[in-house]
Scaffold this active site. Structure first.
Site, mmCIF file in Angstrom:
data_model
loop_
_atom_site.group_PDB
_atom_site.id
_atom_site.type_symbol
_atom_site.label_atom_id
_atom_site.label_comp_id
_atom_site.label_asym_id
_atom_site.label_seq_id
_atom_site.Cartn_x
_atom_site.Cartn_y
_atom_site.Cartn_z
ATOM 1 N N SER A 1 0.904 -1.219 0.110
ATOM 2 C CA SER A 1 0.020 0.014 0.111
ATOM 3 C C SER A 1 0.885 1.159 0.077
ATOM 4 C CB SER A 1 -0.829 0.107 1.210
ATOM 5 O OG SER A 1 -1.969 0.972 1.159
ATOM 6 N N HIS B 1 -7.389 -5.513 -1.017
ATOM 7 C CA HIS B 1 -6.221 -4.664 -0.443
ATOM 8 C C HIS B 1 -5.480 -5.549 0.823
ATOM 9 C CE1 HIS B 1 -3.775 -1.145 -0.551
ATOM 10 N NE2 HIS B 1 -4.005 -0.970 0.809
#
Length: 731
Positions: free
Chosen positions: A571, A684
């Site tokens: 990320s 994610h």
């Protein structure tokens, strides 16, 4: 059958060996040990403090998901007992008298997993029974204080509810001559009208099914039929619900705005009679808030919130208290406490399902509030005086209190604690400041066989003299006189924090012979408002310099081979990985996970908006140079480091296009060694709650790439193979 006589000395040796397993040599942790991990989630203390109900999470037999069941542990002896069989049971909630345990279960019907419904278990004995059958299920249950009602959420439309009611009513069997009416086709075409239309882990948002509040009478037996009642309706979601102390009203939060991302965060609280009627507005204030908890006398409300102004990249959460009078505004109890209320630490092994959370806990006299907080890589529990905001520690230590709950008089607590060598176990605290007593040893059988080591904590000066905290995970057989390869592992967020919490990835990398450096550069949480927000409008930037200063610090200590450096992160850490290899060639290999390459393209495609000057002063079409300057793809011509990109194919937080795909295509054009590893159906959250097989394969690929480019091992799966007649499959 002929008998064989074994010489006596050999027999004695075998007996000694078998009788003393404690002397067996421990082994290093592997990536596949994840399949045998057990997680604890959502601990709930019985009203009398004798038992704790919790979610026990395990990997399922196919290794493509997780099973959840409800267990209890006694606080006196630590004896555990399984209450439900699962495999999809969550949200255990004790009745106020402790006689019943409410929970949700997602039943399987004809091989299909249905939405969760409410179930009840009498603690005096008997089997759990189901008492809701609503379309779209029931979630987030809460007992009323008097124990007579249960509040929950449901998102079914009036049409779906009406259809369910019709189906519940027997209908005459049609005559054989009557031809059945074909079902009406439902269009799969999406008409998008909102700027935010999909969310990571959820997919496309369903605005036709807003979440509403329902209540139902609490049944005593499976034979007692109860009918749920809908309290709220309309176009908007409701959440954050809590009961009035007299059980006559329900309070809830709802923004009542179609597109709230254009506005600064506000909180509006409404109330509705538990018997039904129109909701009324109670109060509104300019701050995002949640975790609402009423004081024992019902006259004050505690909450966790972060101010909307000034607009920052990072706004530190505080503990607030508000009088329960119409139109009242919250008062900040922790304005002088410069750390994160309700904050936690970044790790890869929180419960992947059914985790739960922690609400503020009031003292019986209403003079103090107990809540978790994060400070300098630790997460503990503190007691804050309502009049002065003064902190008194409830727990201390180099660990992470992942969640906690208390008995009704707040005299005793259950703590879910994780450390760098413990995934998470339950501890019982008899009084604030005492030494917690361990209740569960959920992974001890496995971990007793593993050679796990504690990381070293280091504070070092960065380029401008600012102190930065880092941790170093060393191989189990570490020798300071040797030279080791190094992996710099960067956290995401960017407003998050590493610390004293279990991380399988770090232990696994160290077990493979790498020293792992995991730092909290500027922008990280747990160090105060200024440290967290200092990167606003300058990310990436000086945080990269902090990372390089950490690498330099370890090299100065003499046990790092500066020709064998690797860098990885996910990320925001993926963004910084891309940035790092565009700024320096010191790293021999890099693995960028769920990354960002182009800020401009990400601004247009991510699942949340930057419509306010949080990270950027203006949108990309108004200030394109700022986006270009801070995008890793801008510096792709400088990259020489072999790069692996790890992507989830349904990741809407950092979509694949503006991240890994852009880096992959550009570096392939430049003939820099590059591999893209794509995980189907993963969001994610791949590293934390993805399919177990995928989580293991992710670890294998990360270390495999470093093994190839740092250690020189053969990894043909990452080589470009020319298709020839000899390699083409014959048809």
């Amino acid at each position: 059958m002929r008998l064989r006589i074994t010489p006596l000395p050999v027999i004695i040796a075998l007996v000694v060996f078998m009788a003393a397993p404690a002397f067996a040599q421990k082994r290093n942790i592997t990536e596949k040990d994840l399949f045998n991990f057990v997680w604890i989630g959502d601990p709930q203390v019985s009203p009398d403090g004798s038992r704790v109900a919790f979610i026990r999470v395990t990997v399922n037999d196919k290794k493509d998901g997780y099973n959840t069941a409800i267990w209890t542990v006694t606080t006196a002896t630590g004896e555990t007992r399984q209450l439900t069989n699962g495999p999809r049971d969550t949200s255990p909630r004790w009745s106020p008298d402790g006689k019943f345990l409410l929970f949700t279960r997602a039943p399987e019907v004809s091989g299909r997993v249905e939405p969760p419904q409410l179930f009840m278990l009498a603690m005096g004995g008997g089997e759990p029974f189901q008492f809701t059958t609503l379309p779209r299920g029931a979630g987030g249950p809460q007992w009323s204080p008097d124990g007579k009602m249960i509040l929950f959420y449901n998102s079914a439309t009036p049409e779906e509810l009406a259809k369910a009611a019709r189906n519940a009513t027997p209908t005459p069997t049609p005559s054989p001559a009557a031809s059945p009416t074909p079902p009406e086709r439902e269009s799969d075409v999406r008409v998008i009208t909102r700027a935010v239309y999909r969310a990571n882990g959820t997919g496309y948002l369903d605005f036709k099914h807003p979440q509403h509040i329902w209540v139902v009478t609490a049944p005593q037996t499976g034979d007692q039929k109860v009918t749920p009642k809908q309290l709220t309706s309309g176009r908007y979601d409701e959440g954050g619900a809590f009961w009035a102390k007299d059980s006559l009203r329900v309070y809830f939060e709802s923004d009542q705005i179609d597109e709230p991302y254009y506005e600064l965060a506000t909180t509006t609280i409404y109330s509705v009679a538990a018997s039904g009627g129109a909701p009324t507005k109670f109060t509104s204030f300019d701050m995002g808030a949640g975790a609402f908890t009423l004081s024992p006398d019902g006259k004050q409300l505690a909450m966790i919130g972060a101010v909307s102004q000034p607009i920052r990249s990072y706004s530190q959460p505080d503990l607030w208290v508000m009088d329960m009078t119409a139109g009242a505004k919250p008062r900040n109890l922790t304005a002088k406490f410069d750390f994160d209320i309700g904050g936690g630490l970044t790790g890869d092994n929180a419960a992947p399902r059914g985790g739960g959370g922690s609400l503020p806990v009031w003292s019986p006299d209403g003079r103090s509030v107990i809540i978790g907080y994060a400070k300098e890589g630790k997460a503990n529990v503190g007691l804050f005086d309502v009049a002065t905001g003064k902190l008194s520690d409830v727990t201390t230590g180099n660990h992470a209190v992942v969640s906690f709950r208390a008995v009704p008089d707040a005299s005793k607590f259950v703590l879910l604690i994780s450390t760098p060598t413990r995934i998470g176990d339950l501890f019982w605290l008899d009084k604030a400041g005492a030494q917690p007593k361990q209740l569960t040893k959920i992974n001890d059988e496995l971990f007793s066989k593993l050679n796990l080591t504690e990381p070293e904590e280091i504070w070092h000066n960065s380029f401008d003299g600012r102190k930065v905290q880092v941790w170093v995970q060393k191989p189990p057989d570490f020798d300071p006189n040797k030279k080791y390869p190094l992996i710099l592992n960067i956290h995401g967020g960017p407003h998050a924090a590493y610390g004293f919490i279990f991380d399988h990835e770090f232990q696994w990398m160290a077990a493979k012979g790498y020293v792992v450096l995991y730092p909290n550069p500027r922008g990280s949480t747990t160090y105060g408002q200024e440290f967290g927000n200092i990167i606003q409008h300058n990310y990436p930037g000086d945080d990269y310099k902090d990372l390089m200063a950490g690498v330099d610090e370890l090299i100065r200590r003499g046990y790092i081979d500066d020709k064998k450096l690797g860098v990885t992160g996910g990320s925001g850490g993926g963004l910084l990985t891309n940035w790092t290899i565009g700024q320096t060639t010191r790293f021999a290999a890099a693995v960028s996970q769920r990354d960002i390459a182009s800020w401009t393209d990400w601004w247009y495609t991510a699942d949340f908006t930057l419509f306010h000057p949080t990270w950027f002063k203006a949108p990309p079409f108004e200030d394109p140079e700022d986006y270009r300057r801070r995008s890793p793809i801008t510096y792709v011509n400088k990259i020489q480091t072999p790069l692996m990109l790890i992507l989830g194919e349904v990741d809407w937080r950092t979509p694949t296009g503006p991240g890994g795909e852009a880096m992959f295509r550009a570096l392939k054009y430049r003939k820099v060694p590059t591999v893209m590893v794509r995980f189907p159906n993963e969001s994610h959250e791949l590293s934390r709650s993805g399919q177990p097989w995928h989580r293991v394969e992710r670890l294998q690929h990360i270390v495999g790439w470093f093994d190839k480019w740092i250690m020189g091992l053969s990894k043909p799966e990452y080589d470009v193979v020319e298709v020839t007649k000899s390699t083409t499959t014959q048809q």
